[in-house]
Motif scaffolding. Sequence first.
Motif, short mmCIF file in Angstrom:
data_model
loop_
_atom_site.label_atom_id
_atom_site.label_comp_id
_atom_site.label_asym_id
_atom_site.label_seq_id
_atom_site.Cartn_x
_atom_site.Cartn_y
_atom_site.Cartn_z
N GLU A 147 0.85 -1.19 0.00
CA GLU A 147 0.00 0.00 0.00
C GLU A 147 0.88 1.24 0.00
N PRO A 148 1.34 1.63 -1.17
CA PRO A 148 2.28 2.75 -1.25
C PRO A 148 1.71 3.99 -0.57
N GLY A 149 2.50 4.57 0.31
CA GLY A 149 2.08 5.82 0.94
C GLY A 149 1.50 5.64 2.34
N VAL A 150 1.15 4.39 2.67
CA VAL A 150 0.57 4.15 4.00
C VAL A 150 1.67 3.76 4.99
N THR A 151 1.65 4.39 6.15
CA THR A 151 2.72 4.18 7.13
C THR A 151 2.17 3.73 8.48
N VAL A 152 3.11 3.37 9.34
CA VAL A 152 2.76 2.98 10.72
C VAL A 152 2.00 4.13 11.39
N LYS A 153 2.43 5.34 11.12
CA LYS A 153 1.78 6.51 11.74
C LYS A 153 0.29 6.55 11.37
N THR A 154 0.04 6.40 10.08
CA THR A 154 -1.35 6.38 9.61
C THR A 154 -2.13 5.25 10.27
N LEU A 155 -1.53 4.07 10.25
CA LEU A 155 -2.26 2.90 10.72
C LEU A 155 -2.49 2.94 12.23
N ASP A 156 -1.48 3.42 12.98
CA ASP A 156 -1.66 3.54 14.42
C ASP A 156 -2.86 4.44 14.71
N ASP A 157 -2.94 5.50 13.93
CA ASP A 157 -4.03 6.44 14.12
C ASP A 157 -5.39 5.79 13.82
N VAL A 158 -5.54 5.25 12.62
CA VAL A 158 -6.87 4.73 12.25
C VAL A 158 -7.23 3.48 13.05
N PHE A 159 -6.26 2.62 13.27
CA PHE A 159 -6.58 1.41 14.04
C PHE A 159 -6.90 1.78 15.49
N GLY A 160 -6.23 2.79 15.99
CA GLY A 160 -6.50 3.25 17.36
C GLY A 160 -7.96 3.68 17.49
N GLU B 33 -1.68 6.52 -7.65
CA GLU B 33 -1.38 5.92 -6.34
C GLU B 33 -2.67 5.80 -5.53
N PRO B 34 -2.73 4.82 -4.62
CA PRO B 34 -3.97 4.62 -3.86
C PRO B 34 -4.46 5.86 -3.12
N LEU B 35 -3.55 6.54 -2.43
CA LEU B 35 -4.02 7.69 -1.66
C LEU B 35 -4.43 8.86 -2.55
N ASN B 36 -3.89 8.91 -3.77
CA ASN B 36 -4.34 9.93 -4.72
C ASN B 36 -5.75 9.64 -5.22
N ILE B 37 -6.00 8.37 -5.44
CA ILE B 37 -7.35 8.00 -5.85
C ILE B 37 -8.34 8.45 -4.77
N LEU B 38 -8.00 8.15 -3.56
CA LEU B 38 -8.88 8.48 -2.44
C LEU B 38 -9.08 10.00 -2.34
N LYS B 39 -8.00 10.72 -2.44
CA LYS B 39 -8.03 12.18 -2.33
C LYS B 39 -8.85 12.79 -3.46
N ASP B 40 -8.61 12.31 -4.69
CA ASP B 40 -9.33 12.87 -5.83
C ASP B 40 -10.84 12.63 -5.73
N ILE B 41 -11.20 11.52 -5.14
CA ILE B 41 -12.63 11.22 -5.03
C ILE B 41 -13.26 11.95 -3.85
N THR B 42 -12.60 11.83 -2.69
CA THR B 42 -13.28 12.28 -1.47
C THR B 42 -12.79 13.64 -0.99
N GLY B 43 -11.71 14.13 -1.59
CA GLY B 43 -11.19 15.43 -1.16
C GLY B 43 -10.42 15.36 0.15
N GLU B 44 -10.27 14.16 0.70
CA GLU B 44 -9.50 14.06 1.95
C GLU B 44 -8.64 12.80 1.96
N GLY B 45 -7.81 12.71 2.96
CA GLY B 45 -6.97 11.52 3.12
C GLY B 45 -7.77 10.40 3.75
N LEU B 46 -7.08 9.37 4.17
CA LEU B 46 -7.75 8.24 4.81
C LEU B 46 -8.49 8.71 6.06
N ASN B 47 -9.75 8.37 6.16
CA ASN B 47 -10.57 8.80 7.31
C ASN B 47 -11.43 7.63 7.76
N VAL B 48 -11.08 7.11 8.91
CA VAL B 48 -11.73 5.88 9.37
C VAL B 48 -13.14 6.13 9.93
#
Lengths: 506, 506
Positions: free
Chosen positions: A166-179, A473-488
């Motif tokens: 998952e290019p662009g996804v990091t531990v920081k992101t995952l700790d946040d959303v999984f938390g 890239e995956p996060l660009n697809i998400l951003k272009d569609i939803t206007g934001e980054g990953l949001n759990v």
Amino acid sequence: MMIAIKQVEEAFIKYVNKMVAYQEAISLMGWDLRTGAPKQGVEQRSNVIGILSAEAFQMSTSEEMAAYIAKLSTSEAKQSLSQVTLKLVEESKKEYDKNKKIPADEYKEYVILQSQAESVWEEAREKADFELFRPYIEKLVAFNKKFIGYWGYKENKYNTLLDMYEPGVTVKTLDDVFGKLRNQIVPLVKRISESANAPETEFLFKHFPKEKQRAFTLEILKQMGYNFEAGRLDETVHPFAVSLNPGDVRVTTRYDENDFRMAVFGTIHEGGHALYEQNISKKLMGTPLCDGTSMGIHESQSLFYENFVSRNKSFWKQNYDLLKEYAPDQFDQVSLDEFYRAINESKPSLIRIEADELTYPLHIMIRYEIEKGLFNDEIAVKDLPEIWNQKYEEYLGIKPENDSVGVLQDVHWAGGSFGYFPSYALGYMYAAQLKNTMIKDLPNYDKLLEEGNLLPIREWLTEHVHQYGKMKEPLNILKDITGEGLNVQYLIDYLYEKYTKIYQLT
Amino acid sequence: MMIAIKQVEEAFIKYVNKMVAYQEAISLMGWDLRTGAPKQGVEQRSNVIGILSAEAFQMSTSEEMAAYIAKLSTSEAKQSLSQVTLKLVEESKKEYDKNKKIPADEYKEYVILQSQAESVWEEAREKADFELFRPYIEKLVAFNKKFIGYWGYKENKYNTLLDMYEPGVTVKTLDDVFGKLRNQIVPLVKRISESANAPETEFLFKHFPKEKQRAFTLEILKQMGYNFEAGRLDETVHPFAVSLNPGDVRVTTRYDENDFRMAVFGTIHEGGHALYEQNISKKLMGTPLCDGTSMGIHESQSLFYENFVSRNKSFWKQNYDLLKEYAPDQFDQVSLDEFYRAINESKPSLIRIEADELTYPLHIMIRYEIEKGLFNDEIAVKDLPEIWNQKYEEYLGIKPENDSVGVLQDVHWAGGSFGYFPSYALGYMYAAQLKNTMIKDLPNYDKLLEEGNLLPIREWLTEHVHQYGKMKEPLNILKDITGEGLNVQYLIDYLYEKYTKIYQLT
């Protein structure tokens, strides 16, 4: 000079066409092995797959490839290349660097270890004996740590593995959303476990003949917009979807005559993967860009159809009658509401692939935390069974009676796939987030489901996701569609709303 | 020095393993295209097959291949190489010389012409319009004449083409055997046409459900000794057998619900081909020697089972009852004798692939004489339809009403395959000759058939034919088994005895 670049570009395209041709042959051989190849041919077939795979790998790290990348990466070249070629060069370089950094003899040793480990894992799982598998997973982890050393890392060693899937996804992101997910879902799961309003489910497990299940499933695939002139449905032990090329994307399924859910929801899931591959722009055909952009985005497509379409009540308003036509007795005394609640039962369970919508992310989270610990030297392989069991007790309130239904249940680690699991949860979050934007464009979403008119949904996904293949890239697809980054939050809201209603929580 | 040769040998084996791996992938892709690949994937699939085929061809004429051949052909090398490697070098050299002698640009032009010609042929056949096809076949013949110029020839130009399919067989041989056959068969066919004892055949054409035909056919394949753990049976428009490797040899068939003979005799025929490939020595696996030695020997195996087993009355003594179990009504009023005579009806017909045992060789003979004339400049392409029709009238007493059922009926010439047809008749002669020796070893041959105990027959063929693959030349196989060269008398005797009896000729 411009002419020279055009010639290099043409030769480069031809070169990648060849790599993709090998890949199509390899994929077909794999599909064939699982759908009915005679068993006495398997050994030689495996050799053949090995030979072609080695050839494709060699091409990705050859001097010829290095020369193409160099010649097509000059600033002058970049000005005259098409967007597709630019992206192709970028992807090829990424692959080249990744593969080239590992010494050839180590890589070979690793490949042999992988195949040994998978076979030992099978035995270990059968015997529920982690100790049998331990030396292999220890070596696999050690190899991957060494590879991270070669590849380098940013901030966290585990990031390097995450980035493969998952290019662009990091531990920081995952700790946040999984938390966030953990904080919200664990209490909800607990409340549901204690709820007195669990649905009746007994009627789900009546005898439903395979051929009838198949017929119903084919109807649903058609409704989803799966193109049967560019695909087919077969039977396998482990269901999957495979793209040979965008005009040939196959789905497989498995039938349990005493639990129709396996084939129905399983096929819809794989069908979601297949819709992605069938609808990638034909302009990318014959190149490695003609593929899903990441594991997570791929899973967002399968989970979108499985959860947001086929576990939605509107979907069954029409299709429940259709289902009854194929299984006339089974549901005679069951109302739509009872049926809907039954197929959405939530109950903590030990096996990931049998988990329901609500508890599924917890299974992933457990694996994520363990992998992160392993690659940051906070968890030792020898402690895996204990840690696994503790986490299941903590998050799901149940404890595996042995390692076969615990730490040994998944094949991923035996294949050396560390960093893969989080994609499953990411796909789920992406799907919820996509859905939230989609209903702005398709405010009659539930009505479409009620009418069995799923085409606008497929078209929306094609427009915003499918067509691009690996161009975005995956996060660009998400951003272009939803206007934001990953949001759990979208997933959390969805699960809360749905499950408080089904279990009538107040 | 010896060590050096061993190393070259190992590298050479690895090199041919790779070529064979490509071939297995190509064969599977071909099988898949014919058994159910989705149609929108066909175009890209064809590209993929093209890419892999070009790669395999390139490997057969590469400098690397030339170096292996040179290094392994020294008298010193020859002393230390295994029999298998020696033969591999010989075959590789033959292939190398053949392919290398044609200038690359001419070969490319020829390949393109072939594929155009096949598609024009389809249209021409549909429209029964030879003129449409004429420019293409003219070019194909011209190319082949030019190739003969490159390859050289002995005694007769056509010999060079014959040798591609049946090494060692020449115009001289064929003129001799076909002459004898013609002298004996043409009058026999005439007497049968005039006979008042033609069998009743109406009952053959009743409705026989496909699934029942399939079930019966599977029983027969099992009886023949076809190994279902190393094969499978599928449905295609044009039946064939294909070996992916000796552990995976697949058969396909076609069902006509109003003529069970198509599937039953067709499957037995393809099953004969498959038994050959399933029983080649595993020692040859992964090399190009793991293949039938020639088209003629291959056809001898299929025709052995089709004609000498399944059109034999003893075979039906048991299997007729079995057939009745699957098609209960159709044969209720039909005695074994009536059934046997019906499936052996002989009647001059226009279409080769629908011809009976007796008239079949005449169809081949006509094509042989025409090909021989073409390559010796005695026949011009423009005169083909007329000559074709004349010969049908002369040998079979019937005349095609148009070219679609005449000169345009077969695909072979459109694919540039000149010299191929005689293999069909050679296979038939070989089969009769093998049978004559076999019954000395298995004097209870007919009893075995009656008991459905076909295994000793398969074992005999494996011992004398199958196991060798391409290690032995076709005429050596024949000589080693029968102690003599090609002898058409066995086939003539067989046909005489059988048909004078069935038609009660005095």
